[in-house]
Design a protein around this motif. Structure first.
Motif, short mmCIF file in Angstrom:
data_model
loop_
_atom_site.label_atom_id
_atom_site.label_comp_id
_atom_site.label_asym_id
_atom_site.label_seq_id
_atom_site.Cartn_x
_atom_site.Cartn_y
_atom_site.Cartn_z
N SER A 151 -11.42 10.47 -3.97
CA SER A 151 -9.93 11.07 -3.82
C SER A 151 -9.96 11.49 -2.50
N GLY A 152 -10.59 10.86 -1.46
CA GLY A 152 -10.58 10.87 -0.10
C GLY A 152 -9.65 9.90 0.63
N LEU A 153 -9.37 8.90 -0.39
CA LEU A 153 -8.64 7.67 0.14
C LEU A 153 -7.14 8.13 -0.15
N LEU A 154 -6.88 9.11 -0.95
CA LEU A 154 -5.39 9.50 -1.08
C LEU A 154 -4.87 10.25 0.14
N ARG A 155 -3.68 9.79 0.45
CA ARG A 155 -2.99 10.22 1.57
C ARG A 155 -2.66 11.82 1.27
N GLU A 156 -3.02 12.70 2.24
CA GLU A 156 -2.71 14.10 2.17
C GLU A 156 -1.42 14.50 1.69
N GLY A 211 -9.86 -3.54 -0.52
CA GLY A 211 -11.18 -3.53 -1.29
C GLY A 211 -10.84 -2.56 -2.47
N LEU A 212 -9.94 -1.73 -2.51
CA LEU A 212 -9.92 -0.69 -3.54
C LEU A 212 -9.20 -1.72 -4.64
N ALA A 213 -8.20 -2.58 -4.04
CA ALA A 213 -7.30 -3.46 -5.10
C ALA A 213 -8.43 -4.37 -5.80
N LEU A 214 -9.66 -4.67 -5.33
CA LEU A 214 -10.49 -5.82 -5.56
C LEU A 214 -11.61 -5.21 -6.42
N GLY A 215 -11.41 -3.67 -6.82
CA GLY A 215 -12.42 -3.14 -7.49
C GLY A 215 -13.62 -2.40 -6.79
N LEU A 220 -1.31 -14.25 -9.64
CA LEU A 220 -2.04 -13.10 -10.10
C LEU A 220 -1.56 -12.04 -9.44
N ILE A 221 -1.08 -10.81 -10.03
CA ILE A 221 -0.70 -9.45 -9.37
C ILE A 221 -1.78 -8.44 -9.95
N ILE A 222 -2.51 -8.06 -8.97
CA ILE A 222 -3.61 -6.89 -9.17
C ILE A 222 -3.09 -5.69 -8.58
N ARG A 223 -3.14 -4.52 -9.48
CA ARG A 223 -2.68 -3.02 -9.00
C ARG A 223 -3.69 -2.23 -9.53
N ARG A 224 -4.08 -1.37 -8.23
CA ARG A 224 -4.87 -0.24 -8.64
C ARG A 224 -4.32 1.19 -8.09
N THR A 225 -4.25 1.94 -9.18
CA THR A 225 -3.86 3.40 -8.62
C THR A 225 -4.98 4.43 -8.73
N ILE A 226 -4.68 5.44 -7.79
CA ILE A 226 -5.80 6.53 -7.66
C ILE A 226 -5.16 8.02 -7.60
N GLY A 227 -5.68 9.00 -8.37
CA GLY A 227 -4.87 10.26 -8.43
C GLY A 227 -5.67 11.02 -7.38
N GLY A 228 -5.39 12.31 -7.30
CA GLY A 228 -5.96 13.37 -6.67
C GLY A 228 -7.20 13.85 -7.05
N ASP A 229 -7.74 13.48 -8.37
CA ASP A 229 -8.90 13.60 -8.80
C ASP A 229 -10.03 12.70 -8.44
N ILE A 269 0.94 -1.17 0.08
CA ILE A 269 -0.03 -0.06 0.00
C ILE A 269 0.69 1.24 0.01
N GLN A 270 0.56 1.98 -0.93
CA GLN A 270 1.34 3.51 -0.98
C GLN A 270 0.25 4.58 -0.90
N ASN A 271 0.52 5.55 0.01
CA ASN A 271 -0.20 6.78 0.29
C ASN A 271 -1.58 6.65 0.12
N ILE A 272 -2.33 5.81 0.95
CA ILE A 272 -3.76 5.41 1.15
C ILE A 272 -4.13 5.97 2.53
N VAL A 273 -4.71 7.00 2.62
CA VAL A 273 -5.22 7.82 3.88
C VAL A 273 -3.94 7.85 4.66
N LEU A 274 -3.93 7.09 6.12
CA LEU A 274 -2.88 7.13 6.79
C LEU A 274 -1.76 6.14 6.49
N ILE A 275 -1.79 5.43 5.54
CA ILE A 275 -0.78 4.77 5.15
C ILE A 275 0.35 5.45 4.19
N LYS A 276 1.33 5.69 4.58
CA LYS A 276 2.44 6.02 3.54
C LYS A 276 2.93 4.94 2.85
#
Length: 553
Positions: free
Chosen positions: A52-57, A43-47, A91-100, A7-14
């Motif tokens: 945007s609130g999930l992104l670390r500040e 859950g995010l990785a699973l679809g 299987l390697i599942i990856r999900r990315t999320i941006g500021g928008d 996990i990278q930069n999700i809420v409180l997780i850096k």
């Protein structure tokens, strides 16, 4: 199983990288430490929906990567093959999320849709929480759950195949009826058209042949004039033949005076005269036969008739023979409709009988499976402090047949003696519902292909022997699948094969950060379970209680 979660930069997780183990893993920690963030990330990785609130500040992009090691015959690979994925094993599942709030999904580094990711996720992980019971509450899922429990997938496929055959037979009858209705309405018109086209007797390629003949006939007069003039030159009063004949006669008169010189001339002129007479005869015959059987008026009339018929029916001239054949077929269908319809109705009745027979067999097996599922769930309820509850899988006949059979399957519950029986979500309270769902999960897990099960505080609001019973059932499920449990119950945590502590603290930049620490030493596990028993102040009594719980596990 789930092998890695990054996990990278999700809420409180850096930044967090976890290696998963088989069996049951307990996740514990203070309220607000970030246990829910861990599950939201999974859950995010699973679809699940990205926000945007999930992104670390302060971060521009966040990501979650989940790796799974699966058996080659797992059902997810059938789904992937339908999407042209050729993969087995990891299987390697990856999900990315941006500021928008926009996200991207990848499977083994290949871009995929979030919809596909969600379909894959449903086959890999089952997340169950106190407020995440909608999947089992929804009666639309109950039939599939019962079929999985009773290993009735093959029977269901037979029913679905019989349904498809039946529907196809129904469609054939309907289409034939519509075809006959249209044909009968046009019967008089069709008859007139067939008579007209029969009389015309069109042939494929005829238009091109007529155009070629017409082109030749347009030059008829010029050809005849040339032929006649050539014949006249050869055979007329002052023609070449006549002059040649006279020349021969003149030479014959003096031939006896100089035979050696004259005879060769006579022979050559005789041969020439014979050849010219043959040519003249051929020219005369050609002129006589040219256009003898056809004339341009006939060709023009034939072309006109063909093209008029083609315009009338809005087809090409070459299509008229096929049109005639089709119209004859339609008229034949009108005259033979009873025979054809009888055959189609026999096939329809046969298909319906086959479906009904197979669907009834499936229904009988569903009733038997429903009794078995009901009994197994009922056996789980007393230790979960639901001794007065009664769980029943109801299998009732639908008003109309469906692709999945003739049964309406519902999970019903009566929580107390004398209370009415009703559907799960409408009768049970939150705490009761959570325990009932756990009992269902325990029983259904044996038939579920999902390799990873996540439980989020399903032990909320219970303690003592009830919590111990919950922990025992979670541990039992973990014997043949991977189980992750977020818990505040020491009884549940004590039964886990692995134990992680989730905590949060401020980093050097003054930002709060969630971290996860696996407990490796048994003494540390005793301390964490003791903390769960007594709170922040650890006592020897709490440690003793923790040891008892661990020994009992």
């Amino acid at each position: 199983m789930l092998t890695h979660l990054t996990i990278q930069n999700i809420v409180l997780i850096k930044s967090l990288s976890l290696t998963m183990d088989r069996g049951m893993t307990a996740l514990t920690g203070e309220t607000g430490a970030g246990k829910s963030i861990l599950l939201d990330s999974l859950g995010l990785a699973l679809g699940e929906r990205a926000e945007s609130g999930l992104l670390r500040e302060g971060a521009e992009q966040g990501s979650v990567t989940a790796s799974f090691d699966l058996p080659d015959r797992h059902s997810v690979f059938s789904l992937l093959q339908e999407q042209d994925f050729d993969t087995q094993g990891e299987l390697i599942i990856r999900r990315t999320i941006g500021g928008d709030g926009r996200s991207k999904a990848f499977l083994n580094d290949r871009p995929v849709s979030v919809a596909l990711l969600k379909s894959i996720g449903e086959k890999l992980v089952d997340i169950h929480g106190q407020f995440q019971t909608h999947g089992l509450i929804d009666s639309k899922t109950h039939g599939a759950l019962l079929d999985n429990f009773g290993a009735l997938q093959g029977d269901l496929e037979n029913v679905q195949q019989a349904w498809s055959v039946w529907r196809a037979a129904q469609k054939a009858v309907t289409e034939h009826q519509e075809k006959l209705a249209r044909a009968k309405a046009d019967a008089e018109y069709l008859t007139a058209c067939v008579e007209e086209l029969d009389k015309l007797a069109p042939e494929k390629g005829e238009e091109d042949i007529l155009l070629d003949k017409r082109q030749k006939l347009l030059h008829f007069e010029a050809v005849m004039e040339g032929l006649n003039e050539a014949h006249q030159c050869l055979e007329g009063d002052k023609a070449t033949n006549e002059n040649l004949y006279r020349a021969i006669r003149a030479l014959e008169k003096i031939a006896d005076k100089a035979e050696e010189q004259i005879d060769p001339f006579i022979s050559r002129m005789d041969a020439a005269l014979s050849a010219l007479r043959d040519v003249a005869g051929d020219i005369e015959m050609t002129a006589h036969n040219f256009g003898e059987d056809e004339n341009i008026e006939y060709v023009d009339d034939r072309l006109h008739d063909l093209r008029a018929a083609a315009r009338k029916h809005n087809v090409l001239c070459d299509d008229l023979p096929d049109l005639l054949f089709s119209m004859r077929d339609q008229l034949a269908a009108i005259h033979n409709d009873n025979k054809a319809m009888t055959r189609l109705r026999v096939e329809l009745d046969k298909a319906e009988d086959s479906y009904t027979h197979i669907a009834k067999e499936l229904s009988e097996k569903r009733h038997k499976a429903a009794k078995g599922l009901s009994d197994l769930v009922m056996a789980e309820l007393p230790e979960l402090k639901l001794a007065n509850a009664k769980f029943r899988v109801a299998v009732e006949k639908l008003a109309a047949a469906t692709r999945d059979g003739m049964d309406d399957v519902k999970f019903l519950i009566r929580t107390n003696a004398g209370s009415p029986e009703g559907e799960l979500g409408k009768v049970a309270s939150g705490g009761e519902l959570s325990r009932i769902m756990l009992a269902l999960k325990v029983v259904l897990s044996k038939s579920s292909p999902v390799p990873v099960m996540v439980f989020d505080e399903v032990d909320s609001g219970i303690g003592g022997s009830t919590a111990d019973a919950v922990g025992a059932r979670l541990a039992r499920m973990a014997q043949d699948r991977q189980v992750l449990v977020v818990t505040h119950s020491p009884q549940v945590a004590a039964k886990a094969d692995h134990h992680w502590i989730i905590s949060k603290a401020d980093d050097d930049d003054g930002m709060t950060q969630t971290s996860v620490h696996p407990i490796k030493e048994e003494a540390d596990r005793i301390d964490e379970i003791a903390r769960m028993v007594s709170g922040a102040l650890l006592t020897e009594e709490a440690r003793a209680a923790a040891r008892v719980l661990r020994n009992a596990a």
